[in-house]
Write an enzyme that holds these catalytic residues in place. Structure first.
Site, PDB file in Angstrom:
ATOM      1  N   ARG A 258       0.995  -1.286   0.131  1.00 45.79           N
ATOM      2  CA  ARG A 258      -0.004  -0.061  -0.051  1.00 45.79           C
ATOM      3  C   ARG A 258       0.939   1.248  -0.012  1.00 45.79           C
ATOM      4  O   ARG A 258       1.872   1.236   0.675  1.00 45.79           O
ATOM      5  CB  ARG A 258      -0.949   0.146   1.396  1.00 45.79           C
ATOM      6  CG  ARG A 258      -1.742  -1.088   1.405  1.00 45.79           C
ATOM      7  CD  ARG A 258      -2.805  -1.162   2.533  1.00 45.79           C
ATOM      8  NE  ARG A 258      -3.828  -1.962   2.650  1.00 45.79           N
ATOM      9  CZ  ARG A 258      -3.675  -3.285   3.132  1.00 45.79           C
ATOM     10  NH1 ARG A 258      -2.570  -3.588   3.808  1.00 45.79           N
ATOM     11  NH2 ARG A 258      -4.657  -4.172   3.246  1.00 45.79           N
TER      12      ARG A 258
ATOM     13  N   LYS B   2      -3.441  -0.945   8.276  1.00 46.02           N
ATOM     14  CA  LYS B   2      -4.752  -0.863   7.768  1.00 46.02           C
ATOM     15  C   LYS B   2      -5.561  -1.802   8.782  1.00 46.02           C
ATOM     16  O   LYS B   2      -6.750  -1.503   9.229  1.00 46.02           O
ATOM     17  CB  LYS B   2      -5.179  -0.791   6.364  1.00 46.02           C
ATOM     18  CG  LYS B   2      -6.762  -0.618   6.173  1.00 46.02           C
ATOM     19  CD  LYS B   2      -6.753  -0.775   4.677  1.00 46.02           C
ATOM     20  CE  LYS B   2      -8.199  -0.644   4.219  1.00 46.02           C
ATOM     21  NZ  LYS B   2      -8.423  -0.516   2.690  1.00 46.02           N
TER      22      LYS B   2
ATOM     23  N   HIS C 291      -2.192   2.316  -6.441  1.00 44.56           N
ATOM     24  CA  HIS C 291      -2.969   1.190  -5.929  1.00 44.56           C
ATOM     25  C   HIS C 291      -2.957   0.558  -7.358  1.00 44.56           C
ATOM     26  O   HIS C 291      -3.341  -0.711  -6.979  1.00 44.56           O
ATOM     27  CB  HIS C 291      -4.283   1.938  -5.535  1.00 44.56           C
ATOM     28  CG  HIS C 291      -4.970   0.753  -4.808  1.00 44.56           C
ATOM     29  ND1 HIS C 291      -4.793   0.595  -3.421  1.00 44.56           N
ATOM     30  CD2 HIS C 291      -5.902  -0.243  -5.015  1.00 44.56           C
ATOM     31  CE1 HIS C 291      -5.526  -0.447  -2.971  1.00 44.56           C
ATOM     32  NE2 HIS C 291      -6.454  -1.075  -3.918  1.00 44.56           N
TER      33      HIS C 291
ATOM     34  N   ARG D 260      -0.497  -2.016  -6.927  1.00 44.37           N
ATOM     35  CA  ARG D 260      -0.830  -3.048  -6.126  1.00 44.37           C
ATOM     36  C   ARG D 260      -1.613  -4.115  -6.564  1.00 44.37           C
ATOM     37  O   ARG D 260      -1.542  -5.485  -6.478  1.00 44.37           O
ATOM     38  CB  ARG D 260      -1.327  -2.556  -4.808  1.00 44.37           C
ATOM     39  CG  ARG D 260      -1.944  -3.340  -3.921  1.00 44.37           C
ATOM     40  CD  ARG D 260      -2.136  -2.409  -2.308  1.00 44.37           C
ATOM     41  NE  ARG D 260      -3.088  -3.193  -1.616  1.00 44.37           N
ATOM     42  CZ  ARG D 260      -2.778  -4.072  -0.651  1.00 44.37           C
ATOM     43  NH1 ARG D 260      -1.417  -4.366  -0.672  1.00 44.37           N
ATOM     44  NH2 ARG D 260      -3.592  -4.897   0.000  1.00 44.37           N
TER      45      ARG D 260
ATOM     46  N   HIS E 248      -4.545  -8.623   3.240  1.00 45.96           N
ATOM     47  CA  HIS E 248      -6.082  -8.703   3.027  1.00 45.96           C
ATOM     48  C   HIS E 248      -6.289  -9.190   4.658  1.00 45.96           C
ATOM     49  O   HIS E 248      -6.011 -10.483   4.732  1.00 45.96           O
ATOM     50  CB  HIS E 248      -6.366  -9.284   1.941  1.00 45.96           C
ATOM     51  CG  HIS E 248      -6.223  -8.757   0.777  1.00 45.96           C
ATOM     52  ND1 HIS E 248      -6.007  -9.384  -0.545  1.00 45.96           N
ATOM     53  CD2 HIS E 248      -6.158  -7.571   0.670  1.00 45.96           C
ATOM     54  CE1 HIS E 248      -5.932  -8.358  -1.191  1.00 45.96           C
ATOM     55  NE2 HIS E 248      -5.816  -7.026  -0.808  1.00 45.96           N
TER      56      HIS E 248
ATOM     57  N   TYR F 197      -9.094 -13.334  -8.408  1.00 45.84           N
ATOM     58  CA  TYR F 197      -9.242 -14.322  -9.097  1.00 45.84           C
ATOM     59  C   TYR F 197     -10.567 -14.406 -10.208  1.00 45.84           C
ATOM     60  O   TYR F 197     -10.547 -14.891 -11.099  1.00 45.84           O
ATOM     61  CB  TYR F 197      -9.364 -15.790  -8.381  1.00 45.84           C
ATOM     62  CG  TYR F 197      -7.876 -15.915  -8.052  1.00 45.84           C
ATOM     63  CD1 TYR F 197      -7.193 -16.861  -8.372  1.00 45.84           C
ATOM     64  CD2 TYR F 197      -7.558 -15.214  -6.635  1.00 45.84           C
ATOM     65  CE1 TYR F 197      -5.926 -17.230  -7.930  1.00 45.84           C
ATOM     66  CE2 TYR F 197      -6.380 -15.765  -6.094  1.00 45.84           C
ATOM     67  CZ  TYR F 197      -5.491 -16.416  -6.641  1.00 45.84           C
ATOM     68  OH  TYR F 197      -4.311 -17.080  -6.063  1.00 45.84           O
TER      69      TYR F 197
END
Length: 421
Positions: A227, A266, A346, A349, A372, A382
């Site tokens: 991030r 985060k 982002h 990422r 995550h 996916y």
């Protein structure tokens, strides 16, 4: 003779209790006191079984209301709290949120600012119905508010009303519905770019006289999935070039009042140690070698040794990198006929995540690398894979199977012939 002790009755000859009376229009009234101050409630029915007068709206009977008031008083609850406005409820809810991050406080202030311009904010919480809540969110979107804004506003109102339910101020949370069935998710998904587009962008930066100094940073964005706030928060101590490990346990943010703060990651899953490739390690080595710190090393909440600085000697934050990416992309698209799509930190990422998914990386491993907290976020990557990706995967599996068959010895099959007698 006075009326003290006199039994009072209604038109049906039913005895009225203390505090109960009948108005001239036939409406029942109950008078009660809180801290010496009188309050009144009304109903067209005395008992639950009474028939409602013609043309009157359905309502609780007076004695049902009395029971509710009596429960509130007995449990030390303030019956008048049910009459607080939506904005007062939000203020009450936010007062319970201690120790939140500055970025979260900014979100709370944003939500209050949105609510202050809406009629719902002045509505009594006991009068807000589920349909009111849905129509309010629909109105926000129709007024031009984006899906993320509507989601953020609802993200405060839903738990605030749930607190009112838990406090027995209301019976049902009017915002307790699924958002997807009410407003349209018109937010633009950050799409990953292809490997070829990534290579072209990196080559352009590497060869450009102006932007080549950012090449190593952009390469790291594309090949670590960090991030942007995590990258900005990296210090020299967080980079172990010998073992090729990045320690991610904080992020650097700048608040709306230009205050620099160090925050935790985060989510808890965001705190992680990331293994890096030789190429990424070499990029970090060059950044550290070419690092030009200010005369006095900046300390932010006890952290120092940041990698990049602005002209004032302060560490670069997310906004700086977003501006740099925008300028680099604009310059590229001015030069080349075939333009590249939007590229931000982002997007880098997301591109990293997509490339790893296409390469066949285990989803749980990818979830860890990305930081995550929910595997569903990782699995969404996916779902972006299409027919070409499926075809490549099938071809890869088929080739692997052919190689396996060539390596493994084939068992000889012998057949016995039985003579039929």
């Amino acid at each position: 003779m006075g009326t003290r002790g006199k039994i009072r009755r209604d038109s049906k000859r039913r005895v009225l209790r203390a505090g109960e009376s009948v108005r001239a229009d036939g409406k029942y009234q109950f008078k009660y006191y809180i801290e010496g101050k009188p309050y009144f409630v009304y109903s067209w029915k005395l008992e639950k079984t009474d028939k409602l007068p013609a043309g009157k709206k359905p309502c609780l009977s007076l004695r049902e209301i009395e029971k509710q008031i009596g429960y509130d008083i007995e449990t030390q609850a303030d019956p008048l709290a049910k009459r607080m406005t939506v904005m007062q409820l939000v203020d009450r809810y936010l007062a319970t949120k201690n120790g939140v991050k500055p970025s979260t406080l900014n979100n709370y202030a944003f939500v209050k600012n949105v609510l202050s311009n809406e009629l719902l904010s002045t509505k009594k919480i006991c009068d807000v119905r589920t349909s009111d809540a849905k129509l309010f969110l629909i109105k926000l979107q129709n007024d031009g508010k984006g899906y993320s804004t509507v989601k953020t506003v609802r993200g405060v109102l839903r738990p605030a009303f749930q607190m009112a339910v838990d406090d027995d101020l209301i019976n049902k949370n009017p915002f307790g519905f699924e958002l997807s069935g009410v407003v349209v998710n018109d937010s633009v998904t950050r799409e990953a770019i292809t490997k070829d587009e990534m290579r072209k962008f990196l080559k352009f930066i590497h060869d450009d006289n102006c932007y080549s100094k950012y090449y190593e940073a952009v390469y790291i964005f594309f090949h670590t999935g960090l991030r942007v706030s995590e990258f900005c928060g990296l210090t020299i101590k967080d980079i172990d070039l010998d073992r090729k490990i990045l320690n991610i346990d904080h992020q650097l943010q700048r608040t709306s009042n230009m205050q620099y703060v160090i925050e935790s990651t985060k989510t808890k899953a965001g705190t992680r140690k990331i293994p890096i490739t030789n190429e990424v390690a070499e990029c970090f080595r060059k950044i550290i070698e070419n690092r030009e710190p200010p005369r006095v090393e900046k300390f932010i909440d006890g952290y120092s040794g940041f990698l990049f600085f602005d002209r004032n000697g302060m560490p670069l934050v997310a906004l700086h990198w977003e501006h740099r990416f925008r300028h680099m992309l604009t310059r590229y698209n001015e030069i080349y006929r075939k333009c590249l799509p939007k590229i931000t930190p982002h997007v880098c990422r997301h591109t990293y995540c997509s490339i790893q998914a296409k390469s066949g990386m285990n989803p749980k491993t990818l979830q860890y690398l990305m930081g995550h907290s929910d595997i569903g976020v990782t699995l969404n990557v996916y779902t972006h894979l299409g027919f070409d990706d499926a075809a490549e995967e099938m071809e890869r599996i088929q080739k692997a199977e052919e190689i396996r068959e060539e390596i493994e010895p084939k068992e000889e099959v012998t057949q016995k012939i039985f003579k039929v007698v």
